[in-house]
Design a protein around this motif. Structure first.
Motif, PDB file in Angstrom:
ATOM      1  N   CYS A 168       0.828  -1.202   0.000  1.00 55.71           N
ATOM      2  CA  CYS A 168       0.000   0.000   0.000  1.00 55.71           C
ATOM      3  C   CYS A 168       0.868   1.260   0.000  1.00 55.71           C
ATOM      4  O   CYS A 168       1.793   1.380   0.803  1.00 55.71           O
ATOM      5  CB  CYS A 168      -0.918  -0.006   1.225  1.00 55.71           C
ATOM      6  SG  CYS A 168      -2.022   1.418   1.324  1.00 55.71           S
ATOM      7  N   PRO A 169       0.577   2.226  -0.875  1.00 56.24           N
ATOM      8  CA  PRO A 169       1.367   3.469  -0.923  1.00 56.24           C
ATOM      9  C   PRO A 169       0.828   4.574  -0.021  1.00 56.24           C
ATOM     10  O   PRO A 169       1.434   5.634   0.084  1.00 56.24           O
ATOM     11  CB  PRO A 169       1.249   3.879  -2.390  1.00 56.24           C
ATOM     12  CG  PRO A 169      -0.133   3.430  -2.765  1.00 56.24           C
ATOM     13  CD  PRO A 169      -0.391   2.159  -1.987  1.00 56.24           C
ATOM     14  N   HIS A 170      -0.314   4.353   0.629  1.00 57.73           N
ATOM     15  CA  HIS A 170      -0.918   5.407   1.437  1.00 57.73           C
ATOM     16  C   HIS A 170      -0.106   5.695   2.690  1.00 57.73           C
ATOM     17  O   HIS A 170       0.526   4.796   3.265  1.00 57.73           O
ATOM     18  CB  HIS A 170      -2.337   5.015   1.860  1.00 57.73           C
ATOM     19  CG  HIS A 170      -3.297   4.843   0.743  1.00 57.73           C
ATOM     20  ND1 HIS A 170      -3.239   5.592  -0.407  1.00 57.73           N
ATOM     21  CD2 HIS A 170      -4.365   4.004   0.591  1.00 57.73           C
ATOM     22  CE1 HIS A 170      -4.212   5.222  -1.223  1.00 57.73           C
ATOM     23  NE2 HIS A 170      -4.906   4.262  -0.637  1.00 57.73           N
ATOM     24  N   GLN A 171      -0.149   6.933   3.110  1.00 62.38           N
ATOM     25  CA  GLN A 171       0.425   7.299   4.397  1.00 62.38           C
ATOM     26  C   GLN A 171      -0.524   6.850   5.494  1.00 62.38           C
ATOM     27  O   GLN A 171      -1.728   7.099   5.419  1.00 62.38           O
ATOM     28  CB  GLN A 171       0.648   8.809   4.473  1.00 62.38           C
ATOM     29  CG  GLN A 171       1.281   9.267   5.780  1.00 62.38           C
ATOM     30  CD  GLN A 171       1.543  10.753   5.789  1.00 62.38           C
ATOM     31  OE1 GLN A 171       1.707  11.370   4.741  1.00 62.38           O
ATOM     32  NE2 GLN A 171       1.568  11.344   6.958  1.00 62.38           N
ATOM     33  N   LEU A 172       0.007   6.192   6.498  1.00 70.40           N
ATOM     34  CA  LEU A 172      -0.810   5.625   7.563  1.00 70.40           C
ATOM     35  C   LEU A 172      -1.655   6.696   8.243  1.00 70.40           C
ATOM     36  O   LEU A 172      -1.145   7.761   8.605  1.00 70.40           O
ATOM     37  CB  LEU A 172       0.093   4.933   8.587  1.00 70.40           C
ATOM     38  CG  LEU A 172      -0.592   4.152   9.716  1.00 70.40           C
ATOM     39  CD1 LEU A 172      -1.479   3.053   9.151  1.00 70.40           C
ATOM     40  CD2 LEU A 172       0.448   3.568  10.661  1.00 70.40           C
ATOM     41  N   TYR A 173      -2.941   6.422   8.366  1.00 66.55           N
ATOM     42  CA  TYR A 173      -3.942   7.279   9.029  1.00 66.55           C
ATOM     43  C   TYR A 173      -4.305   8.539   8.251  1.00 66.55           C
ATOM     44  O   TYR A 173      -5.014   9.393   8.783  1.00 66.55           O
ATOM     45  CB  TYR A 173      -3.485   7.691  10.444  1.00 66.55           C
ATOM     46  CG  TYR A 173      -3.112   6.538  11.342  1.00 66.55           C
ATOM     47  CD1 TYR A 173      -4.001   5.505  11.605  1.00 66.55           C
ATOM     48  CD2 TYR A 173      -1.847   6.485  11.939  1.00 66.55           C
ATOM     49  CE1 TYR A 173      -3.651   4.440  12.437  1.00 66.55           C
ATOM     50  CE2 TYR A 173      -1.495   5.430  12.782  1.00 66.55           C
ATOM     51  CZ  TYR A 173      -2.402   4.414  13.016  1.00 66.55           C
ATOM     52  OH  TYR A 173      -2.045   3.367  13.841  1.00 66.55           O
TER      53      TYR A 173
END
Length: 272
Positions: free
Chosen positions: A147-152
């Motif tokens: 996953c490339p999303h930044q956590l939270y």
């Protein structure tokens, strides 16, 4: 007289420059004048040793338009970068005006990219224009299994406070802290997460490299932390689909492609 009239006047101009630094809700103001200046409900202080810049440049290459401020090493804004860069960005806004006149001009806006301490007396603050940050190349979201999303963040949407633990630091060394509440979760529950606390300069965050029992190894070391200090600790993520599903119950927002084929489109396979 208007600001432009003062600027073009041969004898009436009394130019001064104001430097505003902002980190979250906190603002600092300094001026190159010989006295304090009030502007937009902020007192811009004249400091011993003064503050100056190496000239504002506007070229076709915004990355080359780095602005360097020379300031006393003891100045609050410089001290924030003494050992570890702060967890939040510090913005810079420069105003030009003439003493005794209400007119002004915003001549430069950007962010602090770093601070170099020349000696015990002075420091150089390197500032980058906002345009330079917009011209950074590269894709943030890529086609990958992880996953490339930044956590939270707004794309991840995992409920941050659900995975938050508040407690006290019970021991520390240069690279790690003891946090008793961390032992309630199996290793490496907090690896890839971060700690958060409030300092005299505002909100601070620092990443967690490794979680082992009640010991958390911190990126950037433990400068600014002390035994008995209250901190908030947030669970980490290894960006794998199974972790997103079982640990965070957030698989609907998973940004990776866990079933991506194992063959590369560049290995000569005709199917591509």
């Amino acid at each position: 007289m208007s600001f432009s009239e003062y600027e073009t006047s041969l004898q009436n101009g009394r130019p001064i420059r104001l430097y505003q630094f902002q980190r979250g809700p906190i603002k600092w103001g300094y001026t190159n004048a010989d006295r304090n200046i009030s502007h937009q409900n902020i007192v811009f202080r004249a400091i011993e040793g003064g503050i100056s810049d190496d000239g504002i440049r506007q070229t076709e290459d915004s990355t080359a338009d780095l602005l360097t401020l020379t300031v006393p090493a003891s100045m609050d804004v410089a001290q924030m970068f003494r050992t570890v860069a702060p967890g939040q960005t510090v913005s810079v806004t420069i105003f030009d005006l003439h003493y005794g006149d209400n007119g002004y001009l915003v001549v430069w806006m950007g962010l602090i990219s770093g601070v170099r301490f020349k000696n015990e007396i002075s420091a150089e603050i390197q500032c980058q224009t906002l345009a330079a940050s917009l011209e950074r190349t590269g894709l943030r979201k890529t086609w990958s299994r992880i996953c490339p999303h930044q956590l939270y963040d707004d794309a991840c949407k995992a409920p941050r406070n659900t995975f938050k633990s508040v407690g006290l630091i019970d021991r520390l060394d240069a690279v790690s802290i003891g946090f008793a509440n961390a032992a309630a979760h199996s290793d490496p529950y907090y690896s890839g997460g971060y700690i958060e606390w409030t300092s005299q300069y505002g909100l601070e965050q620092r990443g967690i490299e490794l979680h082992q029992s009640d010991l958390l190894t911190i990126y950037g070391g433990t400068y600014g932390l002390s035994i008995g200090q209250e901190i908030s600790v947030y669970a980490g993520c290894d960006r794998l689909f199974n972790t997103c599903q079982t640990k965070f119950n957030n698989s609907i927002n998973y940004g990776g492609s866990p079933h991506m084929p194992g063959k590369s489109p560049f290995d000569g396979t005709p199917v591509f």
